[in-house]
Design a protein around this motif. Sequence first.
Motif, mmCIF file in Angstrom:
data_model
loop_
_atom_site.group_PDB
_atom_site.id
_atom_site.type_symbol
_atom_site.label_atom_id
_atom_site.label_comp_id
_atom_site.label_asym_id
_atom_site.label_seq_id
_atom_site.Cartn_x
_atom_site.Cartn_y
_atom_site.Cartn_z
ATOM 1 N N HIS A 182 45.708 24.771 76.091
ATOM 2 C CA HIS A 182 47.041 24.944 75.334
ATOM 3 C C HIS A 182 48.154 24.416 76.070
ATOM 4 O O HIS A 182 49.079 23.826 75.557
ATOM 5 N N ALA B 143 50.967 21.453 75.161
ATOM 6 C CA ALA B 143 52.276 22.092 75.219
ATOM 7 C C ALA B 143 53.238 20.832 76.069
ATOM 8 O O ALA B 143 54.186 20.169 75.487
ATOM 9 N N LEU C 118 53.627 30.143 73.072
ATOM 10 C CA LEU C 118 53.609 28.753 72.440
ATOM 11 C C LEU C 118 54.446 28.717 71.261
ATOM 12 O O LEU C 118 55.184 27.629 70.820
ATOM 13 N N VAL D 245 45.676 23.462 66.529
ATOM 14 C CA VAL D 245 46.736 23.456 67.056
ATOM 15 C C VAL D 245 46.924 21.869 67.593
ATOM 16 O O VAL D 245 47.993 21.060 67.302
ATOM 17 N N LEU E 70 47.699 28.300 66.121
ATOM 18 C CA LEU E 70 48.015 29.622 67.101
ATOM 19 C C LEU E 70 47.626 30.980 66.669
ATOM 20 O O LEU E 70 48.011 32.048 67.390
ATOM 21 N N LEU F 4 41.769 26.073 68.381
ATOM 22 C CA LEU F 4 42.561 25.217 69.283
ATOM 23 C C LEU F 4 42.710 23.831 68.645
ATOM 24 O O LEU F 4 43.629 22.937 68.927
ATOM 25 N N SER G 281 48.736 33.110 72.551
ATOM 26 C CA SER G 281 49.512 32.130 72.019
ATOM 27 C C SER G 281 50.947 32.378 71.374
ATOM 28 O O SER G 281 51.614 31.299 70.934
ATOM 29 N N LEU H 27 45.586 32.318 75.846
ATOM 30 C CA LEU H 27 45.990 30.931 76.334
ATOM 31 C C LEU H 27 45.047 30.469 77.199
ATOM 32 O O LEU H 27 44.293 30.913 77.940
ATOM 33 N N THR H 28 44.745 29.140 77.119
ATOM 34 C CA THR H 28 43.691 28.244 78.031
ATOM 35 C C THR H 28 44.703 27.212 78.619
ATOM 36 O O THR H 28 45.706 26.875 78.326
ATOM 37 N N THR I 230 45.705 33.908 69.910
ATOM 38 C CA THR I 230 44.374 33.678 70.747
ATOM 39 C C THR I 230 44.929 33.556 72.095
ATOM 40 O O THR I 230 46.149 33.591 72.231
#
Length: 499
Positions: A447, A451, A378, A259, A300, A256, A375, A443-444, A441
């Motif tokens: 993330h 975005a 994204l 990213v 990602l 993360l 991910s 998604l949290t 990964t």
Amino acid sequence: MSGSTSKPAVGALPDTTAERPVVPVALTWLAWSLFAASVAALVGRVRFGFAPEIPGVVAVDGLTVLMWVVVAFFGGVVHSYSRRYMAGSAHETEFFLTVFGFVTVVMTLVAADHLALFGLLWLAMGLAMARLIGIVDGWEQARAAAAVARRYFVASSALLGVALAALWWATGATTVSGVAAAADALGGPIWLVAAGSLVLAAMIQSALVPFHGWLLSSMTAPTPASALMHAGFVNAGGVLLLRFAPVVTGDATLMLAIVAVGAASALLGKLLKSVRPDVKSKLACSTVGQMGFMIMQAGLGFFGAAITHLILHGFYKAYQFLGAGGGIERTSPAEKAKDATGGFRVLDLAVTLATGLAGGAVFVLLTGKGTSVDSGLLLVLFVVFTTLHAARGAVGHAELPAGVRYGAVPLAFLPAITVYALVYRAVSTLLAGLPVVTAPTELTAVHGLVAVAFLAAYLAMEAGVHERSRRLYVALLNAGHPSPGTVLTNTGEYDDGGA
């Protein structure tokens, strides 16, 4: 002011048919021979599983042959272009020797398996590029730029050395493949030191913010060296992360963070580009942003996408630098005035949005990414965003008839996305033998925040918010300014330097 006057720099182009040093001719032939051999190796890999190795020293895999073809091609183009560009220069032979040495070092690096060999070649690659930046010894700014770059590259090599030593200490392996095989057992402070050092080394190499200073200070490099730098050298950060993907993918928090730093550089690269006055500096800032996208794709978990991005960006940026003279003509005041006419209408927005969404749909259909809640969503989002950005620029060309603009934009960009998706699939297939190529990964909420922040910042830039804030504008000017000692203040110095 020094009071000196510059000598006229206008004259006939060198006659390439006249007698020339034998070294540039021989090395150009050798460079293209390397490309031909690399293509043969790629075909052999695909058709016959070509994978020679010297156990514990070098090992040829899909990434190796792919990068051989890319690097050898750029090397051949730069050698051929430089035959005229460097004609008559006092540094012509040294330039060709250094470029060829750089190409061979990089081609050996991507095959290196021994940790010590990998680290030494990484250092040699940086020192060769620093020499190209400061190839004109008699030019004070070139020497200063080379010194700046050398400090960054030695720092990157030192960080890589720390990472390799930590990995050897933790796993007992002396090879890259051995470290990858033992990566599941890594953890604790030693892993954190190794993984953090790897990421920092990649960030420096790829000129991500805040390590972008060396790239913006490198304008003293001959134009073909700049093309090689932006098309190949900065991409090594993505190759490094892929080689050690089993190490960096072991922790979701680190991924993360990768990213986040990639997204920050992608945005700041665009911001810095907006305040730079010259073509080469704008291209350098564009590279900062594009390398941010590449690192973000690695974060990602889509390393195949990162390699695809660096390859396509390399071709585009090499073309941009080698055609920088044409870029100056295209950005003349008259052309800018034409581009500024007209407005962005509702129909423009509709066509842009439809093209972007269609581009994302094509990418999902051809790659299968974005069909799961991970991910990959994204990744698709950034494909949509990239298509939107490109389509918006095309639609905004008011000198074209409306019917041509609205019809040509989807017809141009949807095939481009199709090609990108197919190249991505081909690259991923070629890399399939590597320990980790795809590691999406979960998604949290973070993330999502990244975005949303990325989209909000981009919309603010498109609205010109940064141009209305004097403090932000000055901050961007300072952040994008090269090292003071590398700035050309008197064009006569350039002429006297013999570049």
